[in-house]
Design a protein around this motif. Structure first.
Motif, PDB file in Angstrom:
ATOM      1  N   UNK A  56       0.835  -1.205   0.000  1.00  0.00           N
ATOM      2  CA  UNK A  56       0.000   0.000   0.000  1.00  0.00           C
ATOM      3  C   UNK A  56       0.869   1.254   0.000  1.00  0.00           C
ATOM      4  N   UNK A  57       1.938   1.256   0.789  1.00  0.00           N
ATOM      5  CA  UNK A  57       2.821   2.428   0.851  1.00  0.00           C
ATOM      6  C   UNK A  57       3.457   2.701  -0.502  1.00  0.00           C
ATOM      7  N   UNK A  58       3.832   1.645  -1.188  1.00  0.00           N
ATOM      8  CA  UNK A  58       4.432   1.803  -2.512  1.00  0.00           C
ATOM      9  C   UNK A  58       3.425   2.423  -3.489  1.00  0.00           C
ATOM     10  N   UNK A  59       2.185   1.943  -3.449  1.00  0.00           N
ATOM     11  CA  UNK A  59       1.142   2.483  -4.317  1.00  0.00           C
ATOM     12  C   UNK A  59       0.832   3.937  -3.959  1.00  0.00           C
ATOM     13  N   UNK A  60       0.765   4.222  -2.662  1.00  0.00           N
ATOM     14  CA  UNK A  60       0.477   5.583  -2.210  1.00  0.00           C
ATOM     15  C   UNK A  60       1.606   6.543  -2.565  1.00  0.00           C
ATOM     16  N   UNK A  61       2.842   6.052  -2.500  1.00  0.00           N
ATOM     17  CA  UNK A  61       3.979   6.898  -2.864  1.00  0.00           C
ATOM     18  C   UNK A  61       3.872   7.306  -4.328  1.00  0.00           C
ATOM     19  N   UNK A  62       3.463   6.371  -5.168  1.00  0.00           N
ATOM     20  CA  UNK A  62       3.257   6.688  -6.579  1.00  0.00           C
ATOM     21  C   UNK A  62       2.160   7.727  -6.757  1.00  0.00           C
ATOM     22  N   UNK A  63       1.094   7.576  -5.995  1.00  0.00           N
ATOM     23  CA  UNK A  63      -0.014   8.533  -6.057  1.00  0.00           C
ATOM     24  C   UNK A  63       0.437   9.904  -5.564  1.00  0.00           C
ATOM     25  N   UNK A  64       1.228   9.930  -4.490  1.00  0.00           N
ATOM     26  CA  UNK A  64       1.724  11.190  -3.944  1.00  0.00           C
ATOM     27  C   UNK A  64       2.597  11.910  -4.966  1.00  0.00           C
ATOM     28  N   UNK A  65       3.445  11.180  -5.645  1.00  0.00           N
ATOM     29  CA  UNK A  65       4.297  11.784  -6.677  1.00  0.00           C
ATOM     30  C   UNK A  65       3.452  12.352  -7.815  1.00  0.00           C
ATOM     31  N   UNK A  66       2.390  11.652  -8.161  1.00  0.00           N
ATOM     32  CA  UNK A  66       1.470  12.129  -9.204  1.00  0.00           C
ATOM     33  C   UNK A  66       0.782  13.424  -8.770  1.00  0.00           C
ATOM     34  N   UNK A  67       0.331  13.463  -7.515  1.00  0.00           N
ATOM     35  CA  UNK A  67      -0.331  14.656  -6.986  1.00  0.00           C
ATOM     36  C   UNK A  67       0.646  15.839  -6.972  1.00  0.00           C
ATOM     37  N   UNK A  68       1.865  15.589  -6.511  1.00  0.00           N
ATOM     38  CA  UNK A  68       2.864  16.662  -6.457  1.00  0.00           C
ATOM     39  C   UNK A  68       3.185  17.225  -7.837  1.00  0.00           C
ATOM     40  N   UNK A  69       3.185  16.366  -8.841  1.00  0.00           N
ATOM     41  CA  UNK A  69       3.450  16.852 -10.195  1.00  0.00           C
ATOM     42  C   UNK A  69       2.290  17.707 -10.708  1.00  0.00           C
TER      43      UNK A  69
END
Length: 144
Positions: A128-141
């Protein structure tokens, strides 16, 4: 106006995702501690080997202890991989112990179940953390 509202939504989504990642990392840390606990529990076997002066047992348990300690440290670098390897080796060792001494399968069964459940929970959290990290990077972009 729409652009400002969208940025606020992304910032809120970022904060929520960050908190979820933080929660997942706490669960991953529990998995790390379980890997260290497995190493610590194997010290009993090492001490038995030392008292019996059996080099094979001393070497075997020394390797197990070193392996689980190394995995415990590797969790910070690659949580999913180290936890799944730790779980697999732990299950394999218990299968080996059951072959050598069938009564060992039920010896400490409650602790074994707790360890297995904690490692599974930590693996799920790492995923879940790995998936959320990807989502967080997407949001930041999107915010920038």
């Amino acid at each position: 106006m729409q652009d400002n509202k969208e940025k606020r939504i992304h910032k809120l989504d970022k904060a929520i995702t960050y908190n979820l990642i933080k929660s997942s990392k706490e669960k991953i840390n529990h998995g790390r501690l379980i890997l260290f606990a497995i190493a610590a529990l194997n010290i009993v076997g090492l001490l038995q080997g030392i008292s019996l002066q059996v080099p094979f047992i001393i070497g075997f348990y020394s390797l197990i202890i070193a392996f689980f300690v190394a995995l415990g440290f590797y969790v910070n670098k690659s949580p999913k991989k180290s936890i799944i390897i730790g779980l697999s080796v732990y299950l394999g060792l218990n299968a080996l112990y059951a072959i050598v001494e069938p009564s060992s399968l039920f010896s400490g069964i409650v602790f074994k179940i707790i360890i297995i459940a904690a490692l599974i929970k930590a693996y799920i959290a790492a995923k879940e953390a790995e998936e959320l990290q990807g989502k967080l990077e997407e949001i930041e972009s999107k915010i920038q």
